[in-house]
Design an enzyme around this catalytic site. Structure first.
Site, PDB file in Angstrom:
ATOM      1  N   ARG A 216       0.621  -1.150   0.020  1.00 43.19           N
ATOM      2  CA  ARG A 216       0.107  -0.125  -0.188  1.00 43.19           C
ATOM      3  C   ARG A 216       0.871   1.172   0.005  1.00 43.19           C
ATOM      4  NH1 ARG A 216      -3.833  -3.491   3.234  1.00 43.19           N
ATOM      5  NH2 ARG A 216      -2.699  -2.989   5.066  1.00 43.19           N
ATOM      6  N   PHE A 232     -10.970  -5.557  -5.975  1.00 43.34           N
ATOM      7  CA  PHE A 232     -10.996  -6.430  -4.911  1.00 43.34           C
ATOM      8  C   PHE A 232     -10.465  -5.594  -3.539  1.00 43.34           C
ATOM      9  CE2 PHE A 232      -9.874  -9.162  -8.557  1.00 43.34           C
ATOM     10  CZ  PHE A 232     -10.934 -10.149  -8.241  1.00 43.34           C
ATOM     11  N   ASP A 254     -15.594  -4.082  -4.970  1.00 43.70           N
ATOM     12  CA  ASP A 254     -15.764  -5.332  -4.214  1.00 43.70           C
ATOM     13  C   ASP A 254     -17.059  -5.546  -4.121  1.00 43.70           C
ATOM     14  OD1 ASP A 254     -13.382  -6.370  -1.888  1.00 43.70           O
ATOM     15  OD2 ASP A 254     -15.606  -7.029  -1.501  1.00 43.70           O
ATOM     16  N   SER A 255     -17.292  -7.191  -4.178  1.00 43.84           N
ATOM     17  CA  SER A 255     -18.515  -7.711  -4.010  1.00 43.84           C
ATOM     18  C   SER A 255     -19.034  -7.586  -2.652  1.00 43.84           C
ATOM     19  CB  SER A 255     -18.685  -9.104  -4.404  1.00 43.84           C
ATOM     20  OG  SER A 255     -17.743  -9.625  -3.560  1.00 43.84           O
ATOM     21  N   ASP A 304      -5.974  -7.302  -6.417  1.00 43.78           N
ATOM     22  CA  ASP A 304      -5.402  -8.209  -5.038  1.00 43.78           C
ATOM     23  C   ASP A 304      -6.754  -8.995  -4.723  1.00 43.78           C
ATOM     24  OD1 ASP A 304      -4.350  -9.058  -2.734  1.00 43.78           O
ATOM     25  OD2 ASP A 304      -5.169  -7.317  -1.690  1.00 43.78           O
ATOM     26  N   CYS A 344      -2.679 -14.404  -3.399  1.00 46.03           N
ATOM     27  CA  CYS A 344      -2.266 -15.093  -1.899  1.00 46.03           C
ATOM     28  C   CYS A 344      -2.620 -16.363  -1.884  1.00 46.03           C
ATOM     29  CB  CYS A 344      -3.079 -14.094  -0.906  1.00 46.03           C
ATOM     30  SG  CYS A 344      -5.020 -14.334  -1.232  1.00 46.03           S
TER      31      CYS A 344
HETATM   32  N1  SAH Z   1      -6.871  -5.413  -1.182  1.00 47.29           N
HETATM   33  C1  SAH Z   1      -7.602  -5.502   0.064  1.00 47.29           C
HETATM   34  C2  SAH Z   1      -7.723  -6.956   0.609  1.00 47.29           C
HETATM   35  C3  SAH Z   1      -8.454  -7.837  -0.497  1.00 47.29           C
HETATM   36  S1  SAH Z   1      -9.276  -9.213  -0.029  1.00 47.29           S
HETATM   37  C4  SAH Z   1      -6.832  -4.912   0.940  1.00 47.29           C
HETATM   38  O1  SAH Z   1      -5.640  -4.214   0.952  1.00 47.29           O
HETATM   39  O2  SAH Z   1      -7.451  -4.503   2.353  1.00 47.29           O
HETATM   40  C5  SAH Z   1     -10.161  -9.777  -1.509  1.00 47.29           C
HETATM   41  C6  SAH Z   1     -11.669  -9.057  -1.672  1.00 47.29           C
HETATM   42  O3  SAH Z   1     -12.213  -9.534  -2.753  1.00 47.29           O
HETATM   43  C7  SAH Z   1     -12.676  -9.183  -0.530  1.00 47.29           C
HETATM   44  O4  SAH Z   1     -13.071  -7.949  -0.032  1.00 47.29           O
HETATM   45  C8  SAH Z   1     -13.725 -10.138  -1.256  1.00 47.29           C
HETATM   46  O5  SAH Z   1     -15.155  -9.558  -0.706  1.00 47.29           O
HETATM   47  C9  SAH Z   1     -13.600  -9.480  -2.653  1.00 47.29           C
HETATM   48  N2  SAH Z   1     -14.200 -10.230  -3.828  1.00 47.29           N
HETATM   49  C10 SAH Z   1     -14.272 -11.600  -3.809  1.00 47.29           C
HETATM   50  N3  SAH Z   1     -14.508 -12.205  -5.073  1.00 47.29           N
HETATM   51  C11 SAH Z   1     -14.914 -10.981  -5.611  1.00 47.29           C
HETATM   52  C12 SAH Z   1     -15.320 -10.819  -6.874  1.00 47.29           C
HETATM   53  N4  SAH Z   1     -15.663 -11.612  -7.833  1.00 47.29           N
HETATM   54  N5  SAH Z   1     -15.776  -9.492  -7.214  1.00 47.29           N
HETATM   55  C13 SAH Z   1     -15.670  -8.370  -6.579  1.00 47.29           C
HETATM   56  N6  SAH Z   1     -14.941  -8.734  -5.199  1.00 47.29           N
HETATM   57  C14 SAH Z   1     -14.622  -9.651  -4.920  1.00 47.29           C
END
Ligand code: SAH
Length: 400
Positions: A216, A232, A254-255, A304, A344
């Site tokens: 970040r 994400f 995000d979803s 991510d 990850c």
């Molecule tokens: N980058 C973030 C952490 C990401 S965790 C940080 O630094 O804090 C992964 C995220 O992907 C989760 O919040 C989950 O809700 C989201 N997610 C999972 N599948 C998804 C999809 N198909 N479309 C959108 N978001 C999704």
């Protein structure tokens, strides 16, 4: 004490100090019947020739039948060991981590606590949030909590042992306070000068993705004047960093509606210009395609995603998903733009991830430059004996 004797030749990984003992390596287990059914009991592990190998925590229901506490014959498993290891883990973080009060204090095997995660939020008045993910640390829970409080001076300990890996250990999913005050609403942490609200009780894992701190920061350093797309985004970790770094605009996808709502509140919490930040509750795979059809483009993109491969048999499908989003990500990137892309999935090595991204770049006809190889921060130490600890890998790419 319970004793496990391994089959001939099966001592090799323990001699390399890898802490896991699988059923296929075990010749026999000797001890009282009540011990043989006791999750977390300390067990002596011997080679076929009787040589001492380790003291370990026994887990009768798990595919990882025992996890080594110590490879030193003179080191008993007791309160002193727990205290010593917490002390070391804390001293290491104090030396290696700065500019944050969101710290991974215990990172499982790498800190001598197989299956334990402890995140420390907001200093002494904040919270220690624990995940006990193996029978061994579960059995020592009270001692671990006492040692954490004594060493950190933080009296508030909350348990988030609701990860499904507990079920593979035969342990029930539990959450709730273990000591001190229970979190009431969100806890605010400050990382690299950015304030983030963390929902300890119901957020993902322990509430915040501490592992991406350094990444970040990199995004913060590169964001000035750029149009950013954060896919994400969860509660907007990278989005807030980009705004702090002077991004022109940030679209975050995000979803999870709850995560996005915290992201939006984080903008207000920092006093950033809310008109620069758009939060889209949508599926990333579909939205990336829609953006491509609309001819949209960005200067900096973050990908991510969640763990696409939870087990080795999911690697092929996961590889297709990684390739898909990286391909479109590179297409949406303007010339001179930067892509920060991560995986990850422990089952996907850094090498394989780079190959998948290379395949995506090739299909996108982009001769991308790898500016940096990325990983989790220093509070998620990688050790030479436990390669499984290296789960987060990423690339910082430049599109010519
Ligand atoms: N980058 C973030 C952490 C990401 S965790 C940080 O630094 O804090 C992964 C995220 O992907 C989760 O919040 C989950 O809700 C989201 N997610 C999972 N599948 C998804 C999809 N198909 N479309 C959108 N978001 C999704």
């Amino acid at each position: 004490m319970l004793t496990i004797t391994l089959k001939p030749g099966k001592e090799k990984s323990l001699l390399r100090r890898h802490p896991w003992i699988f059923p296929t390596a075990i010749d026999r287990i000797e001890g009282k019947p009540e011990e043989k059914n006791k999750p977390g009991a300390t067990v002596l592990v011997r080679a076929a020739d009787g040589r001492f190998l380790a003291r370990a925590a026994y887990s009768p229901k798990s595919q990882i039948r025992a996890r080594a506490w110590s490879f030193d014959e003179n080191e008993p498993v007791d309160h002193a060991l727990i205290k010593r290891r917490v002390k070391h883990a804390l001293a290491y973080r104090m030396a290696a981590v700065r500019d944050t009060d969101a710290i991974r204090l215990i990172f499982g095997e790498a800190d001598g606590f197989p299956g334990l995660v402890v995140d420390w939020y907001a200093g002494r008045d904040g919270y220690l949030v624990c995940q006990f993910q193996s029978a061994g640390v579960e059995a020592w829970k009270t001692a671990i909590v006492q040692a954490l409080i004594a060493e950190t001076g933080c009296p508030n300990v909350y348990e988030r042992s609701d990860a499904s890996v507990r079920e593979r250990e035969g342990l029930p999913l539990v959450t709730g306070p273990l000591a001190g005050r229970e979190p009431d609403g969100e806890t605010v942490v400050t990382e690299n000068g950015v304030r983030y609200a963390v929902d300890i009780k119901t957020g993902h894992k322990t509430g915040f993705y501490i592992d991406q701190r350094d990444n970040r920061r990199l995004v913060m350093e590169q964001a000035a004047g750029r149009d950013v797309l954060n896919c994400f985004c969860y509660t907007g970790g990278f989005s807030l960093a980009a705004l702090k770094g002077g991004a022109q605009s940030v679209v975050s996808i995000d979803s999870s509606g709850e995560a996005l709502a915290i992201g939006e509140r984080n903008v207000a919490l920092n006093g950033f210009d809310a008109t620069k930040a758009a939060w889209w509750d949508a599926d990333v795979f579909k939205t990336l395609r829609a953006l491509r059809e609309q001819g949209k483009s960005f200067d900096l993109i973050v990908l991510d995603p969640p763990k696409f491969a939870a087990a080795p048999d999911q690697v092929e499908r996961a590889a297709r998903a990684y390739k898909d989003i990286n391909l479109i990500g590179l297409q949406l990137l303007r010339a001179g733009g930067l892509l920060f892309t991560y995986s990850c999935s422990g089952a996907i090595s850094a090498d394989l991830f780079q190959k998948i991204v290379a395949g995506a770049a090739n299909d996108a006809r982009v001769d991308a430059r790898i500016l940096r190889r990325l990983s989790a921060g220093a509070d998620h130490p990688m050790t030479t004996s436990f390669p499984e600890g290296e789960y987060l890998k990423g690339l910082m790419l430049h599109k010519p």
